[in-house]
Design an enzyme around this catalytic site. Structure first.
Site, PDB file in Angstrom:
ATOM      1  N   ARG A   1       0.878  -1.183   0.000  1.00 21.10           N
ATOM      2  CA  ARG A   1       0.000   0.000   0.000  1.00 21.10           C
ATOM      3  C   ARG A   1       0.905   1.218   0.000  1.00 21.10           C
ATOM      4  NH1 ARG A   1      -5.245   1.581   3.590  1.00 21.10           N
ATOM      5  NH2 ARG A   1      -6.085   0.138   2.057  1.00 21.10           N
TER       6      ARG A   1
ATOM      7  N   HIS B   1      -7.481   0.626  -6.280  1.00 30.95           N
ATOM      8  CA  HIS B   1      -7.712  -0.182  -5.072  1.00 30.95           C
ATOM      9  C   HIS B   1      -8.379  -1.498  -5.504  1.00 30.95           C
ATOM     10  CE1 HIS B   1      -7.929  -1.183  -0.993  1.00 30.95           C
ATOM     11  NE2 HIS B   1      -8.740  -0.265  -0.513  1.00 30.95           N
TER      12      HIS B   1
ATOM     13  N   GLN C   1     -10.133  -3.974  -2.937  1.00 34.54           N
ATOM     14  CA  GLN C   1     -11.418  -3.483  -2.449  1.00 34.54           C
ATOM     15  C   GLN C   1     -12.519  -3.731  -3.479  1.00 34.54           C
ATOM     16  OE1 GLN C   1     -12.223  -1.734   0.644  1.00 34.54           O
ATOM     17  NE2 GLN C   1     -14.207  -2.391  -0.149  1.00 34.54           N
TER      18      GLN C   1
ATOM     19  N   ASP D   1     -17.300   7.282  -1.649  1.00 33.49           N
ATOM     20  CA  ASP D   1     -16.047   7.156  -0.903  1.00 33.49           C
ATOM     21  C   ASP D   1     -15.712   8.536  -0.342  1.00 33.49           C
ATOM     22  OD1 ASP D   1     -13.607   6.236   0.097  1.00 33.49           O
ATOM     23  OD2 ASP D   1     -12.577   6.337  -1.845  1.00 33.49           O
TER      24      ASP D   1
ATOM     25  N   CYS E   1     -16.348   1.723   0.820  1.00 26.17           N
ATOM     26  CA  CYS E   1     -15.156   0.927   1.159  1.00 26.17           C
ATOM     27  C   CYS E   1     -14.717   1.137   2.603  1.00 26.17           C
ATOM     28  CB  CYS E   1     -14.028   1.237   0.190  1.00 26.17           C
ATOM     29  SG  CYS E   1     -13.410   2.928   0.310  1.00 26.17           S
TER      30      CYS E   1
ATOM     31  N   ARG F   1     -13.522  -8.417   2.053  1.00 28.49           N
ATOM     32  CA  ARG F   1     -12.104  -8.167   1.798  1.00 28.49           C
ATOM     33  C   ARG F   1     -11.299  -9.419   2.129  1.00 28.49           C
ATOM     34  NH1 ARG F   1     -10.090  -3.004   1.891  1.00 28.49           N
ATOM     35  NH2 ARG F   1      -8.210  -4.075   1.209  1.00 28.49           N
TER      36      ARG F   1
HETATM   37  N1  NVA Z   1     -10.003   6.671  -1.428  1.00 24.80           N
HETATM   38  C1  NVA Z   1      -9.630   6.301  -0.087  1.00 24.80           C
HETATM   39  C2  NVA Z   1      -9.848   4.845   0.140  1.00 24.80           C
HETATM   40  C3  NVA Z   1      -9.522   4.384   1.526  1.00 24.80           C
HETATM   41  C4  NVA Z   1      -9.653   2.904   1.689  1.00 24.80           C
HETATM   42  C5  NVA Z   1      -8.173   6.653   0.153  1.00 24.80           C
HETATM   43  O1  NVA Z   1      -7.356   6.463  -0.755  1.00 24.80           O
HETATM   44  O2  NVA Z   1      -7.853   7.155   1.226  1.00 24.80           O
HETATM   45  N1   CP Z   2     -11.167   0.075   2.686  1.00 22.81           N
HETATM   46  C1   CP Z   2      -9.906  -0.004   3.094  1.00 22.81           C
HETATM   47  O1   CP Z   2      -8.991  -0.254   2.334  1.00 22.81           O
HETATM   48  O2   CP Z   2      -9.729   0.192   4.435  1.00 22.81           O
HETATM   49  P1   CP Z   2      -8.347   0.402   5.212  1.00 22.81           P
HETATM   50  O3   CP Z   2      -7.799   1.723   4.750  1.00 22.81           O
HETATM   51  O4   CP Z   2      -8.737   0.396   6.654  1.00 22.81           O
HETATM   52  O5   CP Z   2      -7.413  -0.718   4.865  1.00 22.81           O
END
Ligand code: NVA
Ligand code: CP
Length: 303
Positions: free
Chosen positions: A102, A129, A132, A219, A259, A287
């Site tokens: 990540r 993502h 997800q 989101d 998500c 997930r």
């Molecule tokens: N769009 C959000 C998703 C979090 C799981 C982010 O990138 O922070």
């Molecule tokens: N939805 C998601 O990826 O959650 P986290 O940021 O908690 O991993």
């Protein structure tokens, strides 16, 4: 399929194959049927951004498959002090059987795959993502028994979730409608892919996008790394809330997906969130199952 870097790389058959395996693994888990399909293997989980769901579902999922996971905070790795990704990739490939990462840049994930020799899984970048969205598709299919022909509507920021939902939705035969402010459109690479499809529709009007939708998805308005821009974003997205009026435009009984984490009162109201909490937390649970299917698909083939 050697890696999961972005859904653009996957065929429809590969996506459906993962969803089918995820359903099977979920059934086995619910029925206490052991599936130690990755016995003796190790996966590294590199995190450059925060996480609740991704970290915990990868760690527990790995354990359930009989494998070991290593939580690797980028702050503690030498990456954080400037060791190049090319070198990190070649070193970690000699210890591990797979890497989840990540981070911010999609290029970093692609480079990890290019220079390493083990499967790489994208656990979220600014661009995508995919884990997800596989869980989202699984959850939608559980409710409707199929994906093809359903109308999925995404409201809000043209971010990593929008990018992956558009590609995942179109590749599985869904109609995808998107409403974002014009300055917050999805990534040009995704737009170029989507605009070839008669099933894709984009507008800056949330009500038009939501019309007759089977699934409404939103989101956060300020993704990780964009916190400094938060106030400007709250203004720009003011008309893009999933609320009673928006849900009234969708099909009666339409599903809601998020998500998480969710910001009640911003992209979604407390009332709509709580009315659809079962669907949203099923999505979060999925997930686990979807990622186990990804790990089995990639890491079994690698061995
Ligand atoms: N769009 C959000 C998703 C979090 C799981 C982010 O990138 O922070
Ligand atoms: N939805 C998601 O990826 O959650 P986290 O940021 O908690 O991993």
């Amino acid at each position: 399929m050697k890696h999961l870097l972005k859904l653009l790389d996957l065929s429809t058959e590969e996506i459906i194959g993962i969803l089918d395996m995820a359903d099977q693994l979920k059934y086995e888990k619910k029925n206490n049927i052991s599936h130690r399909l990755l016995e003796g293997k190790s996966i590294g989980l590199i995190f450059q951004k925060s996480s609740t769901r991704t970290r915990v579902s990868f760690e527990t999922g790995t354990f359930q498959l009989g494998a070991q996971s290593l939580f690797l905070s980028a702050r503690d790795l030498q990456i954080g002090r400037g060791e190049p990704i090319q070198d990190t990739a070649r070193v970690l490939s000699r210890y591990l059987d797979g890497i989840m990462i990540r981070t911010f840049s999609q290029k970093e994930v692609e480079d990890l795959a290019k220079f390493g020799s083990v499967p790489v899984i994208n656990g979220l970048t600014d661009f995508a993502h995919p884990c997800q969205v596989l869980a989202d598709l699984m959850t939608i299919r559980e409710k409707y028994a199929l994906l093809e022909g359903l109308k999925m509507c995404y409201i809000g920021d043209g971010n990593n979730m929008a990018n992956s939902l558009i590609v995942g939705g179109l590749k599985t035969g869904m109609k995808v409608s998107v409403a974002t402010p014009v300055d917050y459109r999805p990534d040009p690479q995704v737009m170029a892919f989507a605009e070839k499809s008669p099933n894709f529709f984009i507008t800056d009007d949330p009500m038009t996008a939501a019309a007759n939708a089977d699934i409404i998805i939103t989101d956060t308005w300020a993704s990780m790394g964009m916190e400094e821009d938060k106030e400007a974003r709250i203004k720009a997205f003011a008309g893009y809330q999933v609320n009673d009026a928006l849900m009234a435009a969708a099909k009666p009984g339409a599903m809601v997906q998020h998500c998480l984490p969710a910001y009640r009162g911003q992209e979604i109201t407390e009332e709509i969130f709580e009315a659809h909490a079962d669907e949203i937390f099923e999505e979060a649970e999925n997930r686990l199952h979807a990622q186990k299917a990804v790990m089995v698909t990639l890491m079994k083939a690698y061995s």
